[in-house]
Design an enzyme around this catalytic site. Structure first.
Site, PDB file in Angstrom:
ATOM      1  N   GLU A 184      -1.296 -55.774   9.956  1.00  0.00           N
ATOM      2  CA  GLU A 184      -1.223 -56.938  10.831  1.00  0.00           C
ATOM      3  C   GLU A 184      -0.143 -56.661  11.874  1.00  0.00           C
ATOM      4  O   GLU A 184       0.760 -55.868  11.631  1.00  0.00           O
ATOM      5  CB  GLU A 184      -0.827 -58.182  10.017  1.00  0.00           C
ATOM      6  CG  GLU A 184       0.689 -58.363   9.776  1.00  0.00           C
ATOM      7  CD  GLU A 184       1.319 -57.328   8.849  1.00  0.00           C
ATOM      8  OE1 GLU A 184       0.563 -56.616   8.154  1.00  0.00           O
ATOM      9  OE2 GLU A 184       2.563 -57.212   8.835  1.00  0.00           O
ATOM     10  N   LYS A 223      10.942 -50.478  12.061  1.00  0.00           N
ATOM     11  CA  LYS A 223       9.623 -50.586  11.425  1.00  0.00           C
ATOM     12  C   LYS A 223       9.117 -49.233  10.917  1.00  0.00           C
ATOM     13  O   LYS A 223       8.449 -49.150   9.896  1.00  0.00           O
ATOM     14  CB  LYS A 223       8.609 -51.168  12.406  1.00  0.00           C
ATOM     15  CG  LYS A 223       8.932 -52.606  12.808  1.00  0.00           C
ATOM     16  CD  LYS A 223       7.970 -53.575  12.195  1.00  0.00           C
ATOM     17  CE  LYS A 223       8.421 -55.027  12.227  1.00  0.00           C
ATOM     18  NZ  LYS A 223       8.910 -55.526  13.500  1.00  0.00           N
ATOM     19  N   SER A 273      18.122 -53.904  15.261  1.00  0.00           N
ATOM     20  CA  SER A 273      16.840 -53.540  14.646  1.00  0.00           C
ATOM     21  C   SER A 273      15.889 -52.825  15.610  1.00  0.00           C
ATOM     22  O   SER A 273      15.008 -52.092  15.182  1.00  0.00           O
ATOM     23  CB  SER A 273      16.165 -54.783  14.066  1.00  0.00           C
ATOM     24  OG  SER A 273      16.051 -55.801  15.047  1.00  0.00           O
TER      25      SER A 273
END
Ligand SMILES: *Cc1c(COP(=O)(O)O)cnc(C)c1O
Length: 396
Positions: free
Chosen positions: A109, A87, A376
């Protein structure tokens, strides 16, 4: 940008209220300018390298390869990035862009809290204000991440509408952006929403496949035969696929969360069970009920628990360039345990969905073939939930 009108086949576009048109147009113009600006790119590369810890390792999983007895398996270690997932790649890009645009405030969000924590981190680093919208349900389930965001200086706003989860947090963040666009950038967390977000987030995540390509070339002198990544909104998968899309010999495989199974109502597998629709500013596939309303979705993995998929994935599915498979909770939990025990790497439960499919795929492939799995994120955040799944109650 290769897609000036923000379309990927019939998908994508800008289905937004008039008042937001100004904001997304301003963003698109700024992005088109700065993406070609050498000093912007130098600054971003420095942040990614010095702060986030890039390039991330491409690790040869020798024990897993030997154990499965087929293709050679490499893990792209996005779990080693600062804040523990991919991220941060997107967030540093957007935060720097927003700062160049003269914005002083970031809103975001978050579902499980990973994207909220990454955004709060970037805001702290770059000296910006930060407000994170989070479903009320999620603030209770992810209390530790709420604390982290507040510790980093962000304000966390619980969203009580709808099912009080991720999709409601996205809706609320868009609403909040509408009412304050002058000084505020909406730092969207995946390859979704109205144009230019799907393209911009993909470009910031494409660093993953750019590195994989050169790391594998250096090590094996070859392209991979298959690249596997889990798909929620689809940002780590788009980033992992991007520089291989033109390499037709490389299979691109997105692993969706089937939850308790795609033949149950407790699933989040959008390609397997969704239909075309328009939601959150984009045309794509969405899980819908018989009336065309967005359906409640379920997965053990909070990061894959979204009822849609980014429009470029919808297009890669339509054209057959990428394949999408569904992985159940049970298979993902087994893969979570397998990778921990085989390689000493605890993957995020999201990433474990890709590991699970690799475990099925690798044994049927030749020993000279290569699979790359994007890990990830790291799995520390999931340990209590997985223990609970196995019937053990541990304190967080
Ligand atoms: C958020 C998250 C995902 C899902 O998001 P994508 O946009 O589909 O990549 C997957 N893995 C981890 C570790 C995450 O934090």
């Amino acid at each position: 940008m290769s897609n000036p009108n923000g379309r990927f086949g019939i998908h994508g576009g800008q289905y937004i209220p008039e008042i937001l048109m100004h904001a997304v147009t301003e963003l698109e113009e700024a992005y088109n300018h700065y993406r070609q600006d050498p000093s912007f790119n130098r600054e971003l590369t420095t942040l990614l390298n010095e702060y986030a810890g890039r390039p991330s390792r491409l690790y040869y999983a020798e024990k897993m390869t030997r154990d499965l007895g087929g293709a050679r398996i490499y893990l792209k270690r996005e779990d080693l990035n600062h804040t523990g997932s991919h991220k941060i790649n997107n967030v540093l890009g957007q935060a720097l862009l927003a700062k160049k645009m003269g914005k002083t405030r970031l809103i975001a969000e978050t579902g499980a809290g990973q994207h909220g924590v990454a955004t709060a981190t970037a805001a702290a680093l770059l000296g910006m204000k930060c407000v994170v919208y989070m479903g009320q349900e999620d603030t209770i389930r992810q209390a530790l991440n709420v604390y982290r965001m507040r510790l980093l200086g962000a304000e966390v706003v619980p969203v009580k509408t709808g099912t009080a989860t991720l999709k409601d947090a996205v809706s609320e963040a868009m609403r909040a952006w509408t009412s304050r666009i002058e000084d505020t950038h909406y730092c969207l967390g995946s390859v979704m929403g109205p144009h230019p977000f799907p393209t911009l987030v993909r470009d910031f995540q494409a660093v993953i496949s750019r590195e994989v390509k050169s790391q594998l070339m250096e090590r094996e002198g070859l392209l991979p035969d298959a690249v596997l990544a889990c798909v929620g909104g689809g940002s780590n998968a788009m980033g992992s696929f991007y520089h291989f899309i033109e390499e037709k010999s490389v299979r691109l495989i997105g692993c969706e969360a089937a939850g308790r199974g795609i033949d149950t109502f407790e699933t989040a597998a959008t390609i397997a069970t969704g239909r075309p629709g328009i939601f959150h500013g984009m045309k794509s596939y969405f899980c819908q009920d018989q009336y065309g309303q967005i359906a409640p979705v379920y997965s053990i993995s909070a990061g894959l628990d979204y009822p849609g998929i980014g429009p470029e994935h919808a297009y890669l599915h339509d054209t057959g360039r990428a394949e999408y498979v569904s992985v159940t909770d049970e298979e993902a939990v087994a893969a979570f345990e397998y990778l921990s025990q085989t390689e000493g790497i605890i993957p995020a439960i999201e990433s474990a969905h890709a590991v699970a499919h690799a475990m099925q795929l690798a044994p049927g492939m030749r020993k000279d073939q290569i699979i790359v799995i994007t890990i990830s994120g790291r799995g520390d955040k999931d340990c209590a939930a997985i223990a609970r799944y196995r019937g053990e109650d541990i304190h967080e």
